[in-house]
Scaffold this active site. Structure first.
Site, mmCIF file in Angstrom:
data_model
loop_
_atom_site.group_PDB
_atom_site.id
_atom_site.type_symbol
_atom_site.label_atom_id
_atom_site.label_comp_id
_atom_site.label_asym_id
_atom_site.label_seq_id
_atom_site.Cartn_x
_atom_site.Cartn_y
_atom_site.Cartn_z
ATOM 1 N N THR A 158 0.832 -1.195 0.000
ATOM 2 C CA THR A 158 0.000 0.000 0.000
ATOM 3 C C THR A 158 0.868 1.246 0.000
ATOM 4 O OG1 THR A 158 -1.469 -1.299 1.363
ATOM 5 C CG2 THR A 158 -1.786 1.049 1.469
ATOM 6 N N VAL A 187 -11.428 -7.006 -0.260
ATOM 7 C CA VAL A 187 -11.002 -5.704 0.261
ATOM 8 C C VAL A 187 -10.200 -5.962 1.518
ATOM 9 C CG1 VAL A 187 -11.780 -3.508 1.219
ATOM 10 C CG2 VAL A 187 -12.985 -4.498 -0.723
ATOM 11 N N GLY A 188 -9.002 -5.394 1.585
ATOM 12 C CA GLY A 188 -8.135 -5.608 2.743
ATOM 13 C C GLY A 188 -8.303 -4.535 3.791
ATOM 14 N N ASP A 189 -7.204 -4.205 4.439
ATOM 15 C CA ASP A 189 -7.214 -3.265 5.563
ATOM 16 C C ASP A 189 -7.226 -1.795 5.148
ATOM 17 O OD1 ASP A 189 -4.517 -4.027 4.576
ATOM 18 O OD2 ASP A 189 -3.922 -2.345 5.842
ATOM 19 N N THR A 209 0.517 -0.131 6.286
ATOM 20 C CA THR A 209 0.723 -0.932 5.082
ATOM 21 C C THR A 209 0.981 -2.363 5.538
ATOM 22 O OG1 THR A 209 2.410 -1.441 3.411
ATOM 23 C CG2 THR A 209 3.081 0.049 5.152
#
Ligand code: GLY
Length: 298
Positions: A158, A187-189, A209
């Site tokens: 990220t 969808v991640g963090d 990240t």
């Protein structure tokens, strides 16, 4: 208040031939944001400007050149949060938008919400943001790697930015292409408040990240901010957050922080994490690929 900005290009392994690009990309992003802060502009503007630079640079896994999902698509997430009112905005699994951070900002200013897929894309279109054919976000290098199913060492992860402006407002922003080969719609963090980012003017702001599946269960950004609330220096708070992740789950992660006094900190447990920061005392951004090695690439 004396302004400060810090950006990161993702917790990852950076191969030697990509060091220079990571260095110059982070530096350019910090400079873009700093130019706004220096002139008295807002941290919201500065974070958006800095993250847009990273999203437009195929060195990083955000916007153009993002890693591709299982269907060979660039599908991205982004979020922004500001610390005065705790306003936030997020998009997840959107395609065909050049600068997802700008969509997150507009959502934040419109009405805090998390808009995914077609809903996020429609919002971008209706608000005149820069949309494009979804294939335009695929870089040649990324396509070749996807086609050959090559392991992408230095692009997963990220980008992010945290800024403090002259009014004392703290803002965090994050943007990502997710994880290489991720299923469509994952969808991640990055777009989750508390996980990918957090901002509270009482304490500080944080952008993270890392592997979303590891960052989410330890609520990494909020863990770092809670450490600031406990009185830790941002350096200690960043280390504490990463140590918490390491203690509890597996995976790589990193975070950048600015506290309400404008002090900075960062930590990571990956091989490398490119960062750049700038304060009033400096004539140019300080840029690092590894924390123990400030880089000076001409
Ligand atoms: N941090 C990027 C992701 O897991 O989606």
């Amino acid at each position: 208040m004396r302004p400060v900005i810090i950006v990161h290009g993702g917790a990852k392994t950076i191969s030697e031939d990509k060091e220079s690009a990571n260095y110059s990309g982070c530096r350019a992003a910090a400079e873009a944001g700093w130019e706004i802060l220096r002139q008295g502009g807002s941290a919201i503007e500065a974070v958006e400007a800095a993250v847009r630079v990273l999203e437009s640079d195929q060195t990083f896994n955000a916007g153009f050149g993002s890693t591709m999902n299982s269907e060979g698509e660039v599908e991205v997430d982004a979020a922004m949060m500001e610390g005065e009112t705790l306003a936030w905005g997020a998009v997840g699994a959107i395609q065909g938008v050049r600068n997802p951070i700008s969509v997150a900002r507009r959502i934040m200013e419109d009405k805090p919400r998390f808009l995914v897929a077609r809903s996020g894309e429609r919002f971008a279109r209706e608000h005149g943001l820069d949309i494009c054919p979804k294939a335009d976000l695929v870089s040649e290098e990324q396509y070749q790697e996807w086609e050959q199913e090559a392991e992408v060492l230095d692009r997963s992860n990220t980008v992010g930015c945290v800024a403090l402006d002259t009014n004392g407002n703290l803002v965090a922003g994050t943007s990502t292409g997710g994880v290489t080969g991720q299923p469509q719609g994952r969808v991640g963090d990055t777009a989750l408040v508390g996980c990918g980012l957090y901002a509270d003017n009482r304490f500080g702001a944080c952008s993270t990240t890392g592997d979303g599946e590891s960052v989410i269960p330890v609520v990494l950004a909020k863990t770092a901010i809670d450490a600031l609330a406990d009185g830790k220096h941002p350096e200690e708070a960043a280390k504490h957050a990463i140590a918490t992740l390491q203690d509890r789950v597996e995976g790589e992660a990193g975070c950048i922080l600015i506290d309400r006094e404008g002090r900075i900190g960062w930590a990571y447990n990956s091989q490398e994490m490119a960062i750049a920061y700038m304060t009033e005392d400096m004539t140019e951004p300080a840029t690092f690929i590894r924390k123990d090695q400030p880089l000076a690439i001409a």
